[in-house]
Design a protein around this motif. Structure first.
Motif, PDB file in Angstrom:
ATOM      1  N   VAL A  56       0.836  -1.205   0.000  1.00 28.87           N
ATOM      2  CA  VAL A  56       0.000   0.000   0.000  1.00 28.87           C
ATOM      3  C   VAL A  56       0.872   1.257   0.000  1.00 28.87           C
ATOM      4  CG1 VAL A  56      -1.609   1.336   1.422  1.00 28.87           C
ATOM      5  CG2 VAL A  56      -2.032  -1.077   1.010  1.00 28.87           C
ATOM      6  N   ILE A  60       0.740   4.032  -3.046  1.00 27.40           N
ATOM      7  CA  ILE A  60       0.244   5.399  -2.893  1.00 27.40           C
ATOM      8  C   ILE A  60       1.309   6.427  -3.279  1.00 27.40           C
ATOM      9  CG2 ILE A  60       0.817   5.802  -0.455  1.00 27.40           C
ATOM     10  CD1 ILE A  60      -2.083   6.972  -0.201  1.00 27.40           C
ATOM     11  N   GLN A  74      -6.126   5.404  -9.476  1.00 26.69           N
ATOM     12  CA  GLN A  74      -6.755   4.243  -8.843  1.00 26.69           C
ATOM     13  C   GLN A  74      -6.278   2.945  -9.489  1.00 26.69           C
ATOM     14  OE1 GLN A  74     -10.777   5.626  -9.422  1.00 26.69           O
ATOM     15  NE2 GLN A  74     -10.965   6.325  -7.300  1.00 26.69           N
ATOM     16  N   VAL A  77      -2.705   2.240  -8.339  1.00 23.97           N
ATOM     17  CA  VAL A  77      -2.689   1.707  -6.970  1.00 23.97           C
ATOM     18  C   VAL A  77      -3.031   0.222  -6.980  1.00 23.97           C
ATOM     19  CG1 VAL A  77      -3.915   1.727  -4.755  1.00 23.97           C
ATOM     20  CG2 VAL A  77      -3.148   3.876  -5.761  1.00 23.97           C
ATOM     21  N   ASN A  78      -4.105  -0.141  -7.696  1.00 28.19           N
ATOM     22  CA  ASN A  78      -4.501  -1.549  -7.775  1.00 28.19           C
ATOM     23  C   ASN A  78      -3.384  -2.417  -8.350  1.00 28.19           C
ATOM     24  OD1 ASN A  78      -7.019  -0.958  -6.727  1.00 28.19           O
ATOM     25  ND2 ASN A  78      -8.033  -0.871  -8.710  1.00 28.19           N
ATOM     26  N   GLU A  93      -9.336  -0.062  -1.941  1.00 24.36           N
ATOM     27  CA  GLU A  93     -10.197   1.113  -2.131  1.00 24.36           C
ATOM     28  C   GLU A  93      -9.302   2.349  -2.141  1.00 24.36           C
ATOM     29  OE1 GLU A  93     -13.970   3.484  -0.108  1.00 24.36           O
ATOM     30  OE2 GLU A  93     -12.927   1.943   1.030  1.00 24.36           O
ATOM     31  N   THR A  94      -9.432   3.149  -3.204  1.00 20.93           N
ATOM     32  CA  THR A  94      -8.637   4.367  -3.348  1.00 20.93           C
ATOM     33  C   THR A  94      -9.582   5.558  -3.450  1.00 20.93           C
ATOM     34  OG1 THR A  94      -6.946   3.132  -4.550  1.00 20.93           O
ATOM     35  CG2 THR A  94      -6.853   5.527  -4.704  1.00 20.93           C
ATOM     36  N   MET A 101      -5.185  11.740  -0.875  1.00 13.04           N
ATOM     37  CA  MET A 101      -5.483  10.417  -1.422  1.00 13.04           C
ATOM     38  C   MET A 101      -5.357   9.426  -0.269  1.00 13.04           C
ATOM     39  SD  MET A 101      -3.490   8.053  -4.239  1.00 13.04           S
ATOM     40  CE  MET A 101      -3.320   9.423  -5.349  1.00 13.04           C
ATOM     41  N   ARG A 102      -6.328   8.551  -0.146  1.00 12.71           N
ATOM     42  CA  ARG A 102      -6.283   7.513   0.898  1.00 12.71           C
ATOM     43  C   ARG A 102      -6.494   6.163   0.256  1.00 12.71           C
ATOM     44  NH1 ARG A 102      -6.008   6.925   6.101  1.00 12.71           N
ATOM     45  NH2 ARG A 102      -7.048   5.213   7.176  1.00 12.71           N
ATOM     46  N   VAL A 103      -5.618   5.225   0.607  1.00 17.51           N
ATOM     47  CA  VAL A 103      -5.712   3.861   0.088  1.00 17.51           C
ATOM     48  C   VAL A 103      -5.914   2.913   1.263  1.00 17.51           C
ATOM     49  CG1 VAL A 103      -4.505   2.000  -1.110  1.00 17.51           C
ATOM     50  CG2 VAL A 103      -4.254   4.361  -1.902  1.00 17.51           C
ATOM     51  N   SER A 127      -3.498   0.664   5.480  1.00 22.89           N
ATOM     52  CA  SER A 127      -3.926   1.914   4.849  1.00 22.89           C
ATOM     53  C   SER A 127      -2.790   2.922   4.863  1.00 22.89           C
ATOM     54  CB  SER A 127      -5.148   2.488   5.571  1.00 22.89           C
ATOM     55  OG  SER A 127      -4.816   2.828   6.899  1.00 22.89           O
ATOM     56  N   GLU A 129      -2.109   7.357   3.621  1.00 28.70           N
ATOM     57  CA  GLU A 129      -2.730   8.599   3.153  1.00 28.70           C
ATOM     58  C   GLU A 129      -1.658   9.560   2.647  1.00 28.70           C
ATOM     59  OE1 GLU A 129      -4.902  12.067   5.526  1.00 28.70           O
ATOM     60  OE2 GLU A 129      -6.064  10.218   5.518  1.00 28.70           O
TER      61      GLU A 129
END
Length: 198
Positions: A56, A60, A74, A77-78, A93-94, A101-103, A127, A129
């Protein structure tokens, strides 16, 4: 028949200590094996949590540095989480706001030993950020160059190195090369700024 099951023989049988160690050892092995299995499950949980968090963090940083559209960030990130975590079934989830930006990633880990105690799976979450001083959408997260910019680039570089420390060497080198290319591009366009927090 009465002589075989006499009271005297029963007393001698109860008092006989031969073979007690083997019986005790066999009975004690059961909880010890269970404890070893539980330790193995807990070790897998900690290792999985570390790998997911590192994935993560790397994702990010790469997405925030890309300065791309929200949908592209997004997707990036995935892709990063899938490639670096390496397990099927991870949910990512992004959320990209104007300056943040929060993942959040989650993964259901199977627990073979704890399943016998009624807990066959556990949820692992990680997570990160990113907060930018300029809008993240539709362009690079930039600010005028200078001392502040150089300091932020240095901090971001350290964060990226830390986040990618468990990745394979070739992937880590490739990511660092992309990061340095983005820094050069940001310098030409007036700078860039982002910060990671967990």
């Amino acid at each position: 028949m009465a002589g075989i099951f006499s009271f005297g023989r029963l007393k001698r049988f109860v008092r006989n200590e031969k073979g007690n160690f083997a019986i005790i050892a066999a009975l004690a092995a059961i909880p010890f094996a269970g404890l070893a299995g539980l330790a193995l499950d807990y070790s897998r949980m900690a290792s999985t949590k570390d790998r997911l968090q590192a994935s993560v963090d790397a994702a990010i940083v790469a997405a925030a540095a890309s300065g791309d559209r929200v949908s592209a960030m997004q997707t990036l990130v995935n892709d990063f989480v899938d490639a670096n975590f390496g397990e099927a079934g991870v949910s990512v989830e992004t959320v990209v706001d104007t300056y943040q930006m929060r993942v959040t990633a989650s993964y259901i880990l199977d627990l073979p030993v704890m399943a016998a105690l009624g807990k066959p799976q556990t949820l692992i979450e990680a997570s990160a950020e990113v907060t930018s001083q300029v809008p993240l959408r539709g362009g690079s997260a930039g600010m005028p160059g200078g001392t502040d910019f150089n300091k932020q680039v240095s901090q971001a570089r350290q964060q990226l190195q830390e986040a990618s420390r468990k990745m394979p060497q070739h992937m880590r080198q490739n990511m660092m090369a992309k990061f340095e290319a983005l820094v050069r591009e940001a310098r030409e366009q007036g700078g860039g700024s982002f910060h990671i927090s967990k």
